[in-house]
Design a protein around this motif. Structure first.
Motif, PDB file in Angstrom:
ATOM      1  N   VAL A   2       1.057  -1.090   0.200  1.00  0.00           N
ATOM      2  CA  VAL A   2      -0.116  -0.118   0.136  1.00  0.00           C
ATOM      3  C   VAL A   2       0.991   1.446  -0.113  1.00  0.00           C
ATOM      4  N   SER A   3       0.614   1.939  -0.992  1.00  0.00           N
ATOM      5  CA  SER A   3       1.518   3.436  -0.865  1.00  0.00           C
ATOM      6  C   SER A   3       0.681   4.505  -1.038  1.00  0.00           C
ATOM      7  N   HIS A   4       1.096   5.572  -0.109  1.00  0.00           N
ATOM      8  CA  HIS A   4       0.507   7.059   0.187  1.00  0.00           C
ATOM      9  C   HIS A   4       0.982   7.793  -0.754  1.00  0.00           C
ATOM     10  N   SER A   5       2.159   7.443  -1.390  1.00  0.00           N
ATOM     11  CA  SER A   5       2.978   8.604  -2.293  1.00  0.00           C
ATOM     12  C   SER A   5       2.461   8.535  -3.463  1.00  0.00           C
ATOM     13  N   HIS A   6       2.808   9.695  -4.270  1.00  0.00           N
ATOM     14  CA  HIS A   6       2.322   9.982  -5.573  1.00  0.00           C
ATOM     15  C   HIS A   6       3.269  10.131  -6.464  1.00  0.00           C
ATOM     16  N   ASN A   7       4.114   9.122  -6.506  1.00  0.00           N
ATOM     17  CA  ASN A   7       5.103   8.931  -7.393  1.00  0.00           C
ATOM     18  C   ASN A   7       4.479   8.604  -8.915  1.00  0.00           C
ATOM     19  N   PRO A   8       5.256   8.976 -10.001  1.00  0.00           N
ATOM     20  CA  PRO A   8       4.721   8.838 -11.262  1.00  0.00           C
ATOM     21  C   PRO A   8       4.572   7.328 -11.626  1.00  0.00           C
ATOM     22  N   ILE A   9       3.462   7.025 -12.069  1.00  0.00           N
ATOM     23  CA  ILE A   9       3.270   5.525 -12.463  1.00  0.00           C
ATOM     24  C   ILE A   9       2.758   5.748 -14.052  1.00  0.00           C
ATOM     25  N   ASP A  10       3.120   4.370 -14.742  1.00  0.00           N
ATOM     26  CA  ASP A  10       2.859   4.497 -16.203  1.00  0.00           C
ATOM     27  C   ASP A  10       1.862   3.486 -16.858  1.00  0.00           C
ATOM     28  N   SER A  11       2.339   2.216 -17.111  1.00  0.00           N
ATOM     29  CA  SER A  11       1.355   1.306 -17.527  1.00  0.00           C
ATOM     30  C   SER A  11       1.173   0.087 -16.914  1.00  0.00           C
ATOM     31  N   TYR A  12      -0.110  -0.258 -16.909  1.00  0.00           N
ATOM     32  CA  TYR A  12      -0.482  -1.586 -16.370  1.00  0.00           C
ATOM     33  C   TYR A  12      -1.480  -2.183 -17.139  1.00  0.00           C
ATOM     34  N   ASP A  13      -1.587  -3.649 -17.021  1.00  0.00           N
ATOM     35  CA  ASP A  13      -2.660  -4.370 -17.740  1.00  0.00           C
ATOM     36  C   ASP A  13      -3.792  -4.093 -17.462  1.00  0.00           C
ATOM     37  N   PRO A  37      -1.626  -5.391 -12.240  1.00  0.00           N
ATOM     38  CA  PRO A  37      -2.838  -4.519 -11.785  1.00  0.00           C
ATOM     39  C   PRO A  37      -2.262  -3.328 -11.102  1.00  0.00           C
ATOM     40  N   LEU A  38      -3.121  -2.204 -10.977  1.00  0.00           N
ATOM     41  CA  LEU A  38      -3.123  -1.088 -10.143  1.00  0.00           C
ATOM     42  C   LEU A  38      -4.457  -0.926  -9.498  1.00  0.00           C
ATOM     43  N   LEU A  39      -4.534  -0.828  -8.304  1.00  0.00           N
ATOM     44  CA  LEU A  39      -5.778  -0.718  -7.280  1.00  0.00           C
ATOM     45  C   LEU A  39      -5.821   0.849  -6.835  1.00  0.00           C
ATOM     46  N   VAL A  40      -6.965   1.191  -7.294  1.00  0.00           N
ATOM     47  CA  VAL A  40      -7.150   2.764  -6.785  1.00  0.00           C
ATOM     48  C   VAL A  40      -8.385   2.965  -5.894  1.00  0.00           C
ATOM     49  N   GLU A  41      -8.077   3.586  -4.718  1.00  0.00           N
ATOM     50  CA  GLU A  41      -9.125   3.695  -3.630  1.00  0.00           C
ATOM     51  C   GLU A  41      -9.359   5.248  -3.148  1.00  0.00           C
ATOM     52  N   ALA A  42     -10.487   5.587  -3.257  1.00  0.00           N
ATOM     53  CA  ALA A  42     -10.752   7.120  -3.076  1.00  0.00           C
ATOM     54  C   ALA A  42     -10.605   7.450  -1.608  1.00  0.00           C
ATOM     55  N   THR A  43     -10.897   6.311  -0.364  1.00  0.00           N
ATOM     56  CA  THR A  43     -10.851   6.503   0.853  1.00  0.00           C
ATOM     57  C   THR A  43      -9.407   6.148   1.197  1.00  0.00           C
ATOM     58  N   THR A  44      -9.235   6.500   2.757  1.00  0.00           N
ATOM     59  CA  THR A  44      -7.964   6.066   3.305  1.00  0.00           C
ATOM     60  C   THR A  44      -7.723   4.639   3.608  1.00  0.00           C
ATOM     61  N   ASN A  45      -8.746   3.793   3.278  1.00  0.00           N
ATOM     62  CA  ASN A  45      -8.252   2.404   3.828  1.00  0.00           C
ATOM     63  C   ASN A  45      -9.007   1.395   2.606  1.00  0.00           C
ATOM     64  N   LEU A  46      -8.531  -0.065   2.878  1.00  0.00           N
ATOM     65  CA  LEU A  46      -8.860  -1.034   1.901  1.00  0.00           C
ATOM     66  C   LEU A  46     -10.117  -1.480   2.828  1.00  0.00           C
ATOM     67  N   GLY A  47     -11.322  -2.119   1.847  1.00  0.00           N
ATOM     68  CA  GLY A  47     -12.201  -2.825   2.575  1.00  0.00           C
ATOM     69  C   GLY A  47     -13.697  -2.487   2.258  1.00  0.00           C
TER      70      GLY A  47
END
Length: 322
Positions: A2-13, A37-47
């Motif tokens: 789980v990452s809270h950073s906003h590093n540049p990201i490029d290509s995902y399947d 995969p890249l998993l994107v979540e709007a809130t502060t936690n998973l679930g």
């Protein structure tokens, strides 16, 4: 990871939007099937909903468990996700834009970066949930809860629950049956509950104090002041903790980047047998989607994740052969 950073990201399947049970499982399946995969979540936690709306309540219709608390089940999913590193996850991140590009999609994120994805899975549930709050002025608001992470908030306390739906009734029974509190009062503004009849009957067995047909006047000085709708009798109910269960309002603006995807009359995304939407290589799973005969359950959402990931794997393999 789980990452809270906003590093540049490029290509995902595949980019999976929403990290509730369906989204987490889709990310896990995508990884073990050889996708990135890249998993994107709007809130502060998973679930998703189980974690944020009813974490302490038991789920009785999940295979392999007679009854398991929602947060415990989510912990299993988290463990499964984290043990298969590297599955990239961005929290507190939303999708701001989505445009076709080459053989996939350019997705603009709220962290000001763009990522490319060959496919997208929308797993945003019914939307972002916010509790309906009290409309009266209250003091001692630190003792008023709409959601919580632990039943310890209520341990050995005098608890007043406001509401008459399934959530309110379930919490009343949960607190009593787990011996968290032996002083639980539930107050509802109507003359009967909207909750499941069997669970309403359980409240009598659990010695829950029930007050029907009462409106809340004020909450102050360690008392909930209420007035009967017919007799106008006024009561002052002492409390240490108040749990408000007036339902949830839903913010569906999280689908704005996908406004061209076909939806039904209530805004749920219509999908085909392979979980694909009306737009090529964009899929939807879980509560956000609809098809004929669809049941609403976690089991169903996980099956939909498996169908969508399988279809993406087959398509990407075909693309790679070209």
């Amino acid at each position: 990871m789980v990452s809270h950073s906003h590093n540049p990201i490029d290509s995902y399947d595949v980019v999976i939007i929403g990290a509730g049970p369906a989204g987490i499982f889709a990310a896990y399946l995508a990884h073990i099937k050889g996708l990135t995969p890249l998993l994107v979540e709007a809130t502060t936690n998973l679930g998703g909903q189980p974690q944020n709306l009813y974490s302490q309540k038991k789920i009785y219709d999940y295979p392999g468990f007679y009854g398991i608390k929602a947060y415990e089940l989510i912990n299993h999913f988290r463990k499964q996700l984290h043990e298969h590193s590297p599955i990239k996850t961005l929290l507190q991140t939303t999708v701001a834009s989505c445009r076709a590009h080459a053989s996939g999609w350019m997705i603009g994120l709220s962290n000001q970066h763009e990522v490319f994805a060959k496919a997208i899975i929308i797993a945003t549930g019914a939307g972002i949930f916010n509790p309906n709050k009290l409309t009266i002025n209250v003091d001692q608001s630190n003792h008023i809860h709409y959601a919580f992470d632990s039943l310890d908030h209520f341990r050995n306390k005098r608890v007043v629950i406001l509401g008459g739906g399934d959530a309110a009734v379930d919490w009343a029974n949960e607190l009593a049956e787990n011996q968290i509190s032996n002083d639980v009062t539930i107050i509802h503004r109507r003359n009967e509950f909207r909750a499941n009849g069997e669970n309403v009957a359980r409240m009598q067995v659990n010695k829950i104090k029930v007050l029907l047909d009462y409106e809340i006047i004020s909450i102050a000085n360690d008392k909930v002041d209420i007035k009967h709708n017919i007799t106008h009798e006024v009561l002052h109910i002492p409390y240490q903790v108040v749990l408000v269960q007036y339902g949830q309002s839903i913010n569906r603006n999280n689908l704005e980047p996908f406004k061209n995807v076909a939806v039904n009359s209530v805004g749920r995304i219509v999908v085909k047998i392979n979980q694909m939407t009306s737009i090529e290589n964009i899929y939807a799973i879980g509560d956000v989607c609809i098809y004929e005969g669809k049941p609403s359950s976690l089991i169903c959402a996980h099956g939909e994740a498996a169908v969508a990931v399988r279809d993406i794997v087959n398509r990407i393999k075909q693309y790679d052969k070209k």
